[in-house]
Structures are given as structure tokens and as C-alpha cells.
Design a protein around this motif. Sequence first.
Motif, short mmCIF file in Angstrom:
data_model
loop_
_atom_site.label_atom_id
_atom_site.label_comp_id
_atom_site.label_asym_id
_atom_site.label_seq_id
_atom_site.Cartn_x
_atom_site.Cartn_y
_atom_site.Cartn_z
N LYS A 118 -13.43 -2.83 5.33
CA LYS A 118 -13.72 -2.95 6.84
C LYS A 118 -15.07 -2.53 7.30
O LYS A 118 -15.50 -1.36 6.78
N SER A 165 0.94 -1.29 0.22
CA SER A 165 0.03 -0.04 -0.08
C SER A 165 0.70 1.35 0.01
O SER A 165 0.52 2.44 -0.36
N THR A 179 -16.18 -9.09 5.31
CA THR A 179 -15.03 -9.67 5.94
C THR A 179 -14.18 -10.13 4.86
O THR A 179 -14.57 -11.22 4.15
N ALA A 207 -9.29 -5.79 2.48
CA ALA A 207 -9.74 -5.99 3.65
C ALA A 207 -9.99 -4.55 4.34
O ALA A 207 -10.89 -4.37 5.04
N GLY A 208 -9.06 -3.71 4.00
CA GLY A 208 -8.92 -2.46 4.56
C GLY A 208 -10.22 -1.59 3.97
O GLY A 208 -10.87 -0.72 4.70
N GLN A 209 -10.31 -1.85 2.62
CA GLN A 209 -11.32 -0.93 1.76
C GLN A 209 -12.68 -1.40 2.35
O GLN A 209 -13.51 -0.41 2.41
N GLU A 265 -4.84 -7.66 1.80
CA GLU A 265 -4.82 -6.95 2.87
C GLU A 265 -5.43 -5.57 2.38
O GLU A 265 -6.31 -5.05 3.40
N ARG A 266 -5.04 -5.00 1.44
CA ARG A 266 -5.81 -3.60 0.67
C ARG A 266 -7.43 -3.80 0.67
O ARG A 266 -7.96 -2.90 1.03
#
Length: 346
Positions: A284, A30, A288, A280-282, A277-278
Motif C-alpha cells: 500500500k 491474514s 496498486t 495489497a496491504g503489504q 488482499e495481503r
Amino acid sequence: MNSQAYTDISRLRAQFGDRLTIFGHHYMSSEVIRHADFAGDSLELSRKVPGLTSDYIVFCGVSFMAESAAILASSRQKVFIPDTAASCVMSDMAPHVPVQTVLERLRAGGRKIIPLAYVNTSAAVKAICGRFGGSVCTSANASTMLSWALKQGDGVLFLPDRNLAMNTANALGMAEDQRMILDIRGEARELDQASLSRVQLFIWPGLCVIHHRFKTQQIVRARAKSPGALVVVHPECSPEVVAAADASGSTSFIIDYVRKAPTGATIYIGTECNLVERLAGQYKGEKTILALVESACVNMAKITEPKLAKLLFDIDAGRANEVTVPPDVAAPARDALTRMLEVCCR
């Protein structure tokens, strides 16, 4: 996060203005991807190159991607990569000399075997495809390009990823007795031309070590832990994993799959962890997003924010090492890449 590198990059980008374009593959961290003018998979980014007017193109990805950009760029443009040591294990599994030797042996019986190289290959391998009437493909257009290649001759040599080849053949409904994973030990000297007459798809035995880590048992465990969860994987995973998943596709497909999934969904993803991971953050608090198993590409990880900052300093000072491809390689490699872009833009 390196605050000094971020500050330096922001200042230098403003200084370069529209003379600079930064590409970032979805597998970048990121910290790197946030500096990209364009983020995407190999097909998306390849399509952008011919229309660019910037003087400098910086490719945040691995070496074969920067090579492809250099092949497609105009003669006045310069292409750079923040770390020239960012190679690709899969690409290295198909050196150009054995590839040409095997292709010539497959053609020795008089059949017109068309080479189709996954974009994860060197410029020299792409050049072989160009010279022999073949092309390249990405995970996003593999079915389209394999269908095209099958119509150009009497069979196809698909390389280097055996999993993508098998999954694409499955998607096209190709019979198993029409395909063969090659034994390339000894550069296929033992090939029996008579017994190969029915084979339509010859498959190079390479693979992606990142996606090789995903197994069907992980999908079973994920569904046991999260009943009703969705599973989406990249087609560089084994055919068994692809068959067990709910869906498979390129990085862009995976991003779109997550976007379209219903609110509250739990989605396990089988691909490189930076993208997971990106996402998952986007999403959140809305969806899930979980990694099927943590799998990171060490070569993609070689591209860091401080290295990007240093490269921009070096470009500004005129001391950066440009990514170049010899003209005798670039011309046929460009033919192969251009065929893909033409077929996929129809």
C-alpha cells in the motif's frame, strides 16, 4: 479479528515451544497466516516437512496438504488440521478407483504411461503414482516434473487439472496433436489404442473452480481501466487467460512478481483473494494491487483462527484427531512425493 483466539493461540504456542510447527498456505486468511511458522505454497511447505524436529505439525490449508505432510513426517510426529472438512473440489474430481482404471486402460496396449498427479490430489491417488513409477508436481515445478515424467516411459497421464496440464504443455512447446483431454465417462472404456499411439500427454479433465472464474474479458476490462497495468495469473487458469496475461506462475511466483514490479505499478492478480488482499496491504502506497475478480476458496476459508485455537487446546489435552494415512497407501505415496523432491532439489 478474534482477540480471544489470538491470545489463546499465542499462549499455547509459547507453552508448546519447539514441539509445535504451524504451516500456513498462502490462501489462508491474514488472521490465520500470522500464526504460521512457515507460510508458502505446496512445494515450499512440502520441502520443510522432512527436516522438522517438532512433535506436532499443524497444517493450515486443505486436507490433501495435511495428508502430504503426514506422509512425509517421521513416525514419531503427529500431523493435524484445524478442520478436517476443508477438502478440495479439484482433488475430488479424481477419485482413486477411476484413476487407476483409466491408467490401466491406457497401459493396456503395452505402452508405459507414467502417472503425474498435481499435489491437489488424495493420498490414494499419489499412491497410484508411486506404484506405477510416477510422481507428483506443484504449480511451481510442473514443467520440471512433466519433462521428467516424459523421459520415464512412453507417455504421461497428468491429473487432475486440465488447465495446468495444458499450460505446462504450452510452456514446453508440446504440439497440440501430442496431447488429449480424456473423456472419462465410463472410465475411458471407449479408448481406441491404435489412434492413441501418437499421444504423449493424456489429460484428466478436472479444474480448480476458484481459478475457473477468471476470464479474458476481465483482463481486457482491467487494461482499459488502468492503461499500462500488469496482469499476473495462476496457471490453474485457462490457457486463454494465461496467454492474455503478462505472466503466470505459482503463488510464490506471483509474490515475487509483485515484489519485482516497479514502484508505482498497478498489478491485477488472478488467484485466490486472500493472497491478493495481503499483497495489497503489504505494498500500500508503493504499488496498486488489485484482484482481477474477487475469487475466494470456501474450503480454505474453513480454517479460522478460533478453529486453530481449539485445535491447539485439543492437542494439549490429548484429544485432537490426528491426520493419518494407512501404511499401504503412505509408502507408495511417499515414493511419489520423494521423487518430486529429489528431482526438484538436484
